[in-house]
Design a protein around this motif. Structure first.
Motif, PDB file in Angstrom:
ATOM      1  N   SER A 156      28.564  48.994  47.353  1.00 25.57           N
ATOM      2  CA  SER A 156      29.808  49.529  47.892  1.00 25.57           C
ATOM      3  C   SER A 156      30.839  48.417  48.107  1.00 25.57           C
ATOM      4  CB  SER A 156      29.553  50.250  49.220  1.00 25.57           C
ATOM      5  OG  SER A 156      28.728  51.368  49.041  1.00 25.57           O
ATOM      6  N   ALA A 157      30.395  47.297  48.648  1.00 25.82           N
ATOM      7  CA  ALA A 157      31.307  46.180  48.897  1.00 25.82           C
ATOM      8  C   ALA A 157      31.876  45.634  47.594  1.00 25.82           C
ATOM      9  CB  ALA A 157      30.592  45.081  49.670  1.00 25.82           C
ATOM     10  N   GLU A 158      31.025  45.516  46.590  1.00 23.80           N
ATOM     11  CA  GLU A 158      31.487  45.009  45.298  1.00 23.80           C
ATOM     12  C   GLU A 158      32.436  46.001  44.633  1.00 23.80           C
ATOM     13  OE1 GLU A 158      31.884  42.150  42.335  1.00 23.80           O
ATOM     14  OE2 GLU A 158      30.992  42.018  44.345  1.00 23.80           O
ATOM     15  N   ALA A 159      32.131  47.279  44.759  1.00 22.17           N
ATOM     16  CA  ALA A 159      33.013  48.310  44.192  1.00 22.17           C
ATOM     17  C   ALA A 159      34.377  48.280  44.869  1.00 22.17           C
ATOM     18  CB  ALA A 159      32.367  49.685  44.334  1.00 22.17           C
ATOM     19  N   ALA A 160      34.394  48.091  46.178  1.00 20.92           N
ATOM     20  CA  ALA A 160      35.660  48.031  46.912  1.00 20.92           C
ATOM     21  C   ALA A 160      36.494  46.840  46.458  1.00 20.92           C
ATOM     22  CB  ALA A 160      35.391  47.948  48.409  1.00 20.92           C
ATOM     23  N   LEU A 161      35.856  45.699  46.278  1.00 18.26           N
ATOM     24  CA  LEU A 161      36.566  44.503  45.833  1.00 18.26           C
ATOM     25  C   LEU A 161      37.157  44.709  44.441  1.00 18.26           C
ATOM     26  CD1 LEU A 161      37.208  41.479  46.440  1.00 18.26           C
ATOM     27  CD2 LEU A 161      35.122  40.931  45.165  1.00 18.26           C
ATOM     28  N   ARG A 162      36.344  45.254  43.542  1.00 17.25           N
ATOM     29  CA  ARG A 162      36.814  45.449  42.168  1.00 17.25           C
ATOM     30  C   ARG A 162      37.890  46.524  42.095  1.00 17.25           C
ATOM     31  NH1 ARG A 162      31.834  44.007  38.113  1.00 17.25           N
ATOM     32  NH2 ARG A 162      30.905  42.388  39.443  1.00 17.25           N
ATOM     33  N   ALA A 165      37.760  54.384  41.230  1.00 21.70           N
ATOM     34  CA  ALA A 165      38.640  54.977  40.221  1.00 21.70           C
ATOM     35  C   ALA A 165      39.779  54.025  39.861  1.00 21.70           C
ATOM     36  CB  ALA A 165      39.198  56.300  40.733  1.00 21.70           C
ATOM     37  N   GLU A 166      40.214  53.200  40.811  1.00 22.22           N
ATOM     38  CA  GLU A 166      41.285  52.256  40.519  1.00 22.22           C
ATOM     39  C   GLU A 166      40.912  51.371  39.334  1.00 22.22           C
ATOM     40  OE1 GLU A 166      40.750  52.350  45.112  1.00 22.22           O
ATOM     41  OE2 GLU A 166      39.481  52.408  43.313  1.00 22.22           O
ATOM     42  N   LEU A 167      39.652  50.938  39.309  1.00 23.25           N
ATOM     43  CA  LEU A 167      39.175  50.117  38.204  1.00 23.25           C
ATOM     44  C   LEU A 167      39.224  50.905  36.903  1.00 23.25           C
ATOM     45  CD1 LEU A 167      36.150  47.749  38.241  1.00 23.25           C
ATOM     46  CD2 LEU A 167      36.401  49.376  36.375  1.00 23.25           C
ATOM     47  N   GLY A 168      38.844  52.178  36.966  1.00 20.18           N
ATOM     48  CA  GLY A 168      38.883  52.997  35.770  1.00 20.18           C
ATOM     49  C   GLY A 168      40.294  53.199  35.245  1.00 20.18           C
ATOM     50  N   ALA A 207      47.610  43.202  49.991  1.00 20.50           N
ATOM     51  CA  ALA A 207      47.867  44.590  50.400  1.00 20.50           C
ATOM     52  C   ALA A 207      46.806  45.523  49.838  1.00 20.50           C
ATOM     53  CB  ALA A 207      49.253  45.023  49.939  1.00 20.50           C
ATOM     54  N   ALA A 208      46.423  45.313  48.578  1.00 17.42           N
ATOM     55  CA  ALA A 208      45.400  46.160  47.965  1.00 17.42           C
ATOM     56  C   ALA A 208      44.065  46.019  48.684  1.00 17.42           C
ATOM     57  CB  ALA A 208      45.251  45.812  46.484  1.00 17.42           C
ATOM     58  N   LEU A 209      43.710  44.805  49.053  1.00 17.10           N
ATOM     59  CA  LEU A 209      42.461  44.583  49.781  1.00 17.10           C
ATOM     60  C   LEU A 209      42.489  45.251  51.151  1.00 17.10           C
ATOM     61  CD1 LEU A 209      41.926  40.830  48.864  1.00 17.10           C
ATOM     62  CD2 LEU A 209      40.440  42.719  48.163  1.00 17.10           C
ATOM     63  N   ARG A 210      43.592  45.114  51.853  1.00 17.57           N
ATOM     64  CA  ARG A 210      43.695  45.730  53.175  1.00 17.57           C
ATOM     65  C   ARG A 210      43.649  47.257  53.082  1.00 17.57           C
ATOM     66  NH1 ARG A 210      47.707  41.784  53.547  1.00 17.57           N
ATOM     67  NH2 ARG A 210      49.380  43.326  53.356  1.00 17.57           N
ATOM     68  N   LEU A 211      44.287  47.810  52.064  1.00 19.85           N
ATOM     69  CA  LEU A 211      44.298  49.263  51.908  1.00 19.85           C
ATOM     70  C   LEU A 211      42.914  49.806  51.613  1.00 19.85           C
ATOM     71  CD1 LEU A 211      47.589  49.859  49.904  1.00 19.85           C
ATOM     72  CD2 LEU A 211      47.040  50.742  52.167  1.00 19.85           C
ATOM     73  N   ALA A 225      40.065  47.216  44.511  1.00 15.84           N
ATOM     74  CA  ALA A 225      41.290  46.630  45.053  1.00 15.84           C
ATOM     75  C   ALA A 225      41.944  45.705  44.037  1.00 15.84           C
ATOM     76  CB  ALA A 225      40.980  45.871  46.342  1.00 15.84           C
ATOM     77  N   ARG A 226      41.145  44.887  43.365  1.00 11.46           N
ATOM     78  CA  ARG A 226      41.703  44.006  42.334  1.00 11.46           C
ATOM     79  C   ARG A 226      42.409  44.803  41.254  1.00 11.46           C
ATOM     80  NH1 ARG A 226      42.257  42.241  37.649  1.00 11.46           N
ATOM     81  NH2 ARG A 226      41.207  44.108  36.896  1.00 11.46           N
ATOM     82  N   ALA A 227      41.783  45.923  40.840  1.00 14.36           N
ATOM     83  CA  ALA A 227      42.355  46.754  39.787  1.00 14.36           C
ATOM     84  C   ALA A 227      43.642  47.431  40.243  1.00 14.36           C
ATOM     85  CB  ALA A 227      41.335  47.798  39.346  1.00 14.36           C
ATOM     86  N   SER A 228      43.677  47.910  41.478  1.00 14.91           N
ATOM     87  CA  SER A 228      44.882  48.548  41.986  1.00 14.91           C
ATOM     88  C   SER A 228      46.036  47.550  42.024  1.00 14.91           C
ATOM     89  CB  SER A 228      44.640  49.133  43.377  1.00 14.91           C
ATOM     90  OG  SER A 228      45.730  49.928  43.795  1.00 14.91           O
ATOM     91  N   ALA A 229      45.743  46.323  42.440  1.00 17.38           N
ATOM     92  CA  ALA A 229      46.771  45.281  42.442  1.00 17.38           C
ATOM     93  C   ALA A 229      47.248  44.988  41.026  1.00 17.38           C
ATOM     94  CB  ALA A 229      46.228  44.015  43.098  1.00 17.38           C
ATOM     95  N   ALA A 230      46.319  44.988  40.069  1.00 18.45           N
ATOM     96  CA  ALA A 230      46.697  44.738  38.675  1.00 18.45           C
ATOM     97  C   ALA A 230      47.663  45.803  38.174  1.00 18.45           C
ATOM     98  CB  ALA A 230      45.446  44.693  37.798  1.00 18.45           C
ATOM     99  N   LEU A 231      47.418  47.054  38.531  1.00 17.09           N
ATOM    100  CA  LEU A 231      48.321  48.133  38.128  1.00 17.09           C
ATOM    101  C   LEU A 231      49.689  47.977  38.766  1.00 17.09           C
ATOM    102  CD1 LEU A 231      45.824  51.124  38.310  1.00 17.09           C
ATOM    103  CD2 LEU A 231      46.924  50.267  36.234  1.00 17.09           C
ATOM    104  N   ALA A 232      49.751  47.289  39.903  1.00 17.65           N
ATOM    105  CA  ALA A 232      51.022  47.047  40.591  1.00 17.65           C
ATOM    106  C   ALA A 232      51.687  45.748  40.145  1.00 17.65           C
ATOM    107  CB  ALA A 232      50.803  47.021  42.105  1.00 17.65           C
TER     108      ALA A 232
END
Length: 296
Positions: free
Chosen positions: A63-69, A239-242, A104-108, A71-78
């Motif tokens: 779960s922790a690794e999924a959250a990190l990945r 899903a952000e990663l997807g 911001a993505a990590l905090r969200l 967040a990284r992906a959501s930031a990439a889309l931004a």
């Protein structure tokens, strides 16, 4: 124009968003051509990752690794496409615009987990909180009094990651449609959580209700729905990663279909969101395999 609720025929133009939603309008969306198959595919992918032997012993790590990945992906889309290891090692996220976006993505992602119990009854409160968290270190274009509330008439929108979309609706339309979206969430639905998450994310991306961080907030809200709605209670199918893996152009193209408000466009967006969850599940399966081999 809001693409929901559809009429009973599912072929007529969308109803005026200023009218109160009818009972369970998302049920109609769940039956659009291609959507039941997309939902079934997601269910199969989620069941597979939850059935992995590593999940029985080490699900918090997954779960922790999924959250990190995610967040990284959501930031990439931004617009802040940092390597995963850079995100993992950094502790300072205030030096540049990109760093602030990643922070911001990590905090969200962390805040989404704190919002699960509040969302079903007070989605607008959650959205305000998500924006407040995202803008904790506001970019230079943000103003202090715009944080944590929908934008007002005359306020410009930071279109980071969304500049190709049509012009955002004005503040008056945003207010009306946010209230309609809130009513939809509070009323609940028999539709799968995937459908609700797709509509929440699509509508927030269409509205861009805040001065900044709209893409990040929309994807975080979708995470709240997927986790809180029971599809992915441990948050292991980011899903952000997807979305990022399919590519930003594909993401915006699918969103463009949603913005048309047509049954085909909305169904295509839901199917795109389903594929994003499937890819997130695939990524976490790879994490499980690495943990099992002792490689992570």
């Amino acid at each position: 124009m809001s693409p929901w609720p559809l009429t009973d025929s599912q072929t007529d133009p969308p109803r005026d968003p200023r009218r109160a939603p009818r009972a369970d309008p998302l049920a109609a969306l769940a039956e659009l051509p291609g959507v039941p198959a997309a939902v079934a595919g997601v269910r199969q992918a989620v069941d597979a990752i939850y059935g992995h032997r590593v999940m029985r012993r080490r699900s918090p790590e997954v779960s922790a690794e999924a959250a990190l990945r995610g967040a990284r992906a959501s930031a990439a889309l931004a617009g802040a496409d940092w390597p995963l290891e850079e995100v993992r090692r950094r502790s300072d996220f205030g030096a540049t615009d990109e760093a602030r976006t990643v922070g911001a993505a990590l905090r969200l992602t962390a805040e989404a987990g704190e919002s699960l119990s509040i969302w079903p009854s007070s989605p607008l409160r959650v959205l305000a909180r998500l924006h407040l968290v995202a803008a904790a270190e506001p970019a230079p274009r943000a103003t202090r009094d715009s944080v944590g509330r929908p934008r007002l008439a005359g306020e410009a929108v930071d279109e980071s990651g969304l500049a190709e979309l049509p012009t955002a609706p004005d503040a008056e339309e945003v207010a009306v449609r946010l209230e309609a979206l809130s009513a939809l969430v509070v009323a609940g639905s028999s539709a799968p959580a995937l459908v609700m998450a797709a509509i929440v994310q699509g509508e927030l991306l269409a509205l861009r209700p805040f001065v900044t961080h709209n893409g990040l907030v929309a994807r975080a809200a979708a995470r709240v729905v997927l986790v809180g709605g029971g599809l992915d209670p441990k948050g292991v199918t980011p899903a952000e990663l997807g979305h990022a893996e399919q590519g930003r152009a594909v993401y915006l193209d699918a969103l463009g279909g949603y913005l048309t408000g047509t049954p085909a466009g909305v169904a295509g967006w839901i199917a795109h969101c389903a594929r994003a969850v499937e890819l997130g599940a695939r990524e976490s399966t790879a994490v499980c395999e690495a943990l099992q081999r002792g490689a992570a």
